[in-house]
Each structure stands twice: as C-alpha cells, then as structure tokens.
Design an enzyme around this catalytic site. Structure first.
Site, mmCIF file in Angstrom:
data_model
loop_
_atom_site.group_PDB
_atom_site.id
_atom_site.type_symbol
_atom_site.label_atom_id
_atom_site.label_comp_id
_atom_site.label_asym_id
_atom_site.label_seq_id
_atom_site.Cartn_x
_atom_site.Cartn_y
_atom_site.Cartn_z
ATOM 1 N N ASP A 196 0.816 -1.211 0.000
ATOM 2 C CA ASP A 196 0.000 0.000 0.000
ATOM 3 C C ASP A 196 0.853 1.265 0.000
ATOM 4 O O ASP A 196 1.824 1.373 0.754
ATOM 5 C CB ASP A 196 -0.899 0.042 1.249
ATOM 6 C CG ASP A 196 -1.794 -1.185 1.354
ATOM 7 O OD1 ASP A 196 -1.709 -2.048 0.481
ATOM 8 O OD2 ASP A 196 -2.567 -1.268 2.313
ATOM 9 N N ASN A 253 -8.791 -2.567 -2.281
ATOM 10 C CA ASN A 253 -10.145 -2.185 -1.879
ATOM 11 C C ASN A 253 -10.349 -0.671 -1.858
ATOM 12 O O ASN A 253 -11.477 -0.187 -1.811
ATOM 13 C CB ASN A 253 -10.493 -2.776 -0.503
ATOM 14 C CG ASN A 253 -9.618 -2.256 0.609
ATOM 15 O OD1 ASN A 253 -8.401 -2.268 0.508
ATOM 16 N ND2 ASN A 253 -10.222 -1.797 1.688
ATOM 17 N N HIS A 254 -9.244 0.086 -1.942
ATOM 18 C CA HIS A 254 -9.377 1.546 -1.996
ATOM 19 C C HIS A 254 -9.499 2.060 -3.428
ATOM 20 O O HIS A 254 -9.632 3.267 -3.625
ATOM 21 C CB HIS A 254 -8.204 2.226 -1.288
ATOM 22 C CG HIS A 254 -8.375 2.269 0.193
ATOM 23 N ND1 HIS A 254 -8.868 3.368 0.859
ATOM 24 C CD2 HIS A 254 -8.157 1.320 1.137
ATOM 25 C CE1 HIS A 254 -8.929 3.101 2.162
ATOM 26 N NE2 HIS A 254 -8.494 1.869 2.339
ATOM 27 N N HIS A 272 -1.051 4.490 -0.361
ATOM 28 C CA HIS A 272 -2.026 5.333 0.343
ATOM 29 C C HIS A 272 -1.674 6.825 0.351
ATOM 30 O O HIS A 272 -1.635 7.473 1.398
ATOM 31 C CB HIS A 272 -2.215 4.852 1.777
ATOM 32 C CG HIS A 272 -3.221 3.746 1.910
ATOM 33 N ND1 HIS A 272 -4.489 3.818 1.369
ATOM 34 C CD2 HIS A 272 -3.151 2.542 2.537
ATOM 35 C CE1 HIS A 272 -5.137 2.708 1.646
ATOM 36 N NE2 HIS A 272 -4.354 1.908 2.341
#
Length: 305
Positions: free
Chosen positions: A228, A289-290, A230
């Site tokens: 990730d 999932n983001h 992010h």
C-alpha cells in the site's frame, strides 16, 4: 475447563493490549488462539472482527461478527462489528439493519448511535443521488468527451512539458516523467493537458488488459513487489530512490491501495500511471479495496480530487 478458560482469557487480554497499541495483525493471532480454546465465546469473535476492520479485512470481519451473533444473538457488538464492516464495504442497507439491531440492545451507546446516524445519512444521500441520476444506458463517461486538442498549453506555463509527437500532439517520455516527479516533490502541479493525457492513455492500456496478467521473470532477473502507498508520495519517491525507477530491466508490481489517507494521492496515482504509460510491461498495478468510489468518498481521495 477452568484452566482452559483462563488460558483463553489470557490470550484475549494480551490481544486487547496489542489492539490498543495498534498491532492489529498480532492481535488477530492471539484472538485466534483464544477462539481455538473456546469456540463459543462471542466476545472473542467480535474482538477479532474489530481487528479485521482495522486491517481493512472486511470480509473476514463480517464472517467473525456473524459467528459472534450465531454464538450469542443478544450480543450487541456482534451486530455493531458486522455493521461496521458492511458499511466500509458500501453495503449500507445491510449495515443499517445491524446498527439498528445493536441500538435496540445497547440503546445508550453513543458511538453506536453516531454510527447509526451516519449510516442513515449515507443511505439518504444514495437515494437522493439515484433520484437525480442518469440511467446507465444513457451515461457518457468524461473520458469519451475530452478533446485534448482543445487544451492548449499556454506560453506562460513553466512546468514539465511532454515531447512533441510530430502530429500536433504530445507523447510521454522518461524526461517528462522525471521532471513531473520533481515538480510534484516541490508541491507544484503539472498542466491539466498533460494530466488528462496520462489518464486517457493509462485508461486505454488498462482496459485492454485481461483480468489476470501473467508476468514472466527471466532467470537471473528481479521483480519488485510493493504494498500500500495510500497517498504517501514521498514514500513512493523513496522506494524509487532506493530501488531505482521502473524500467524494462527494473519491473515493479504495486499491489493496490494507491490513494486515500495520505495527502498526495493525486500525485501518487499520476506518477504510477505515467510510468505505466511509458513502460506498460515494467509497471503492473493491481486493484485494492481503496480503488473504489465508496472507499474514496470515505477516506479522502474524492475530496482531494
């Protein structure tokens, strides 16, 4: 047996401590040990479900919370945790049902009431948007209406420029990508003409890919896998500074969750997509999932854009 019960409680208490310290993965492991000893304790399942929520493992959270409810249908936190997980999955109707059940059992819980209100607002917003929305058959995607030729790059623009493609347009080069990375590092923007070209070319490449991409790694070669990002643009730059930039001889896989939470999600996704356009077979992107509208609304990317 009393001894086994005490051992299970010991694991749970250790897990609770780890949870408070935000060591959620380790907490899951200890809750699992408690469950292996006592499979009929709803608290253990609900606590592990909460840890799964923190890890964004929402499917596992739903499964654990459902088991807690099965073990003890009167345990409010079972419904609360399942509602929480479904809410994060964008399953607002299922979440609302669980929050309402939990609220009936634990009517004085302020956090639960707040979550219930938040879920009700989300459903109202969705219904309102649906009422104003256009049927799918009539939707025209923005990407289908953009005309790059109508976005001239002004002489006053001093940022990175793509190379002339010889046909009145532009093409992405490594020089441009590197200059763009430096521009973003200085917290400056690139011209919208170039941003849109990156998005449109990346979209075309990604649309033509199969859902499962096979990657061959020749003997003696390496392949870097990253987790990730992010929205942490400076962390992304650090990866490339330590391990060199993507190239045919230095391929990467980024395993989703490129955006949200961090403050530089736009810079992160544009950088990744630019390398993807430049070297399609040297930078691979999987969906986390983001990479979904519902998560982007909750965790910040929608607002940043």
């Amino acid at each position: 047996m009393a001894g086994d019960s005490q051992t299970a409680e010991g694991f749970k208490n250790q897990a609770n401590k780890l949870f408070k310290e935000k060591h959620y993965g380790a907490a899951v492991s200890l809750y699992s040990k408690a469950i292996n000893i006592d499979t009929q304790n709803a608290v253990y399942y609900a606590n592990r479900a909460f840890a799964h929520v923190k890890l964004e493992e929402y499917g596992s959270a739903v499964a654990d919370a459902s088991k807690a409810i099965e073990v003890d249908p009167s345990y409010a936190k079972g419904y609360y945790r399942r509602g929480d997980a479904n809410f994060m999955l964008g399953k607002f109707k299922e979440a609302l049902k669980d929050f309402r059940t939990a609220a009936k059992i634990a009517s004085n819980d302020p956090d639960l009431r707040k979550k219930l209100t938040e879920c009700e607002k989300a459903i109202k917003r969705i219904k309102f948007e649906e009422a104003l929305g256009t049927p799918d058959s009539e939707i025209t995607h923005v990407s289908e209406t953009i005309d790059l030729s109508m976005m001239p790059v002004e002489e006053s623009y001093t940022g990175p420029r793509m190379a002339d493609d010889g046909a009145g347009g532009y093409k992405i080069t490594e020089e441009f990508v590197l200059a763009m990375l430096a521009e973003f590092k200085a917290q400056r923007l690139i011209h919208r003409r170039f941003a849109f070209q990156i998005l449109l070319e990346a979209r075309q490449i990604l649309r033509e890919l199969p859902s499962l991409v096979n990657v061959d790694i020749p003997d003696g070669k390496h392949f870097t896998v990253c987790g990730d990002v992010h929205g942490q643009y400076y962390d992304l730059l650090n990866i490339w500074e330590l391990n060199s930039n993507p190239s045919p001889d230095n391929p990467y896989l980024f395993n989703g969750d490129f955006v949200d939470r961090g403050s530089f999600s736009v810079e992160v996704i544009l950088s990744l997509l630019a390398w993807k356009v430049l070297y399609p077979d040297a930078l691979h992107l999987t969906r986390g999932n983001h990479e979904s509208h519902s998560m982007n609304k909750i965790y910040g990317f929608d607002g940043e854009v």
